[in-house]
Design a protein around this motif. Structure first.
Motif, short mmCIF file in Angstrom:
data_model
loop_
_atom_site.label_atom_id
_atom_site.label_comp_id
_atom_site.label_asym_id
_atom_site.label_seq_id
_atom_site.Cartn_x
_atom_site.Cartn_y
_atom_site.Cartn_z
N SER A 89 149.36 38.21 20.52
CA SER A 89 150.20 39.41 20.67
C SER A 89 151.27 39.11 21.70
CB SER A 89 149.37 40.62 21.13
OG SER A 89 148.49 41.04 20.13
N VAL A 90 152.32 39.94 21.69
CA VAL A 90 153.46 39.67 22.57
C VAL A 90 153.91 40.96 23.26
CG1 VAL A 90 155.75 38.61 22.71
CG2 VAL A 90 154.21 37.95 20.85
N GLU A 109 157.74 36.21 19.25
CA GLU A 109 157.02 36.67 18.06
C GLU A 109 157.43 35.85 16.83
OE1 GLU A 109 157.01 40.98 17.43
OE2 GLU A 109 156.89 40.61 15.28
N LEU A 112 155.96 32.36 16.99
CA LEU A 112 154.51 32.36 16.75
C LEU A 112 154.22 32.51 15.26
CD1 LEU A 112 153.37 34.55 19.78
CD2 LEU A 112 152.75 32.16 19.38
N GLU A 113 155.00 33.37 14.60
CA GLU A 113 154.80 33.55 13.15
C GLU A 113 155.14 32.24 12.43
OE1 GLU A 113 157.10 37.06 12.43
OE2 GLU A 113 155.36 38.37 12.71
N VAL A 119 150.10 37.57 14.33
CA VAL A 119 150.52 38.50 15.37
C VAL A 119 149.82 39.84 15.16
CG1 VAL A 119 152.47 39.67 16.48
CG2 VAL A 119 152.76 37.33 15.60
N SER A 123 154.62 44.36 18.83
CA SER A 123 154.90 43.82 20.16
C SER A 123 155.37 44.96 21.06
CB SER A 123 155.97 42.74 20.07
OG SER A 123 155.47 41.66 19.31
#
Ligand SMILES: Cc1cc2nc3c(=O)[nH]c(=O)nc-3n(C[C@H](O)[C@H](O)[C@H](O)COP(=O)(O)O)c2cc1C
Length: 146
Positions: A89-90, A109, A112-113, A119, A123
């Protein structure tokens, strides 16, 4: 007990404070929490079997998105992190008077994806001073989605 890592980059302390609230929230949900400044985190340890890794970073810059200085080396090597299929998570602090409000949150985000992390939740973009109740609530929602 689910195991979590919170990694934050913070220049004036706002994202650090937000990270502490997230930690408090997860502990309330019986998570084991490691809370670390990004300067104390290696790319390898991100893949150390956490149930969730939560990234916090503030945004700097004017004409373009700039991540908080300390966070840049980790961001640049995220491709090497063992986070494929892992939950993340962000969150981050910013100021909505800037063109790219919390642009660092979007950039992290997105990356990361791209590397195949999952995720969890929306966010969190904190406008101005971190508000404890809102951040505790966000942490609770993340914990409940695991
Ligand atoms: C020179 C400067 C540039 C900034 N650029 C942005 C920006 O582009 N987007 C944004 O949302 N916030 C921007 N901010 C606001 C910071 O992100 C905000 O103050 C944040 O709370 C700082 O968090 P930190 O103390 O964790 O580093 C900027 C602040 C300064 C002083």
């Amino acid at each position: 007990m689910p195991k979590s890592l919170i990694v934050y980059g913070s220049t004036t302390g706002n994202t650090e404070t937000a990270a502490e609230y997230v930690a408090e929230s997860l502990k309330n949900k019986n998570f084991e929490v490691e809370l670390k400044n990004v300067t104390d985190v290696s790319i390898a340890e991100l893949g150390n079997g956490y149930d969730i890794v939560i990234f916090g970073c503030s945004t700097w810059g004017d004409d373009e998105i700039e991540l908080q200085d300390d966070f840049i080396p980790l961001f640049d090597s995220l491709e090497d992190a063992d986070l494929k299929g892992k939950k993340v998570s962000v969150f981050g602090c910013g100021d909505s008077s800037y063109t790219f409000f919390c642009g660092a949150v979007d950039a992290i985000e997105e990356k990361l994806e791209k590397i195949g992390a999952i995720v969890i939740g929306d966010s969190l973009k904190v406008d101005g001073d971190p508000e404890r109740a809102a951040i505790i609530e966000w942490g609770r929602e993340i914990a409940e989605k695991l």
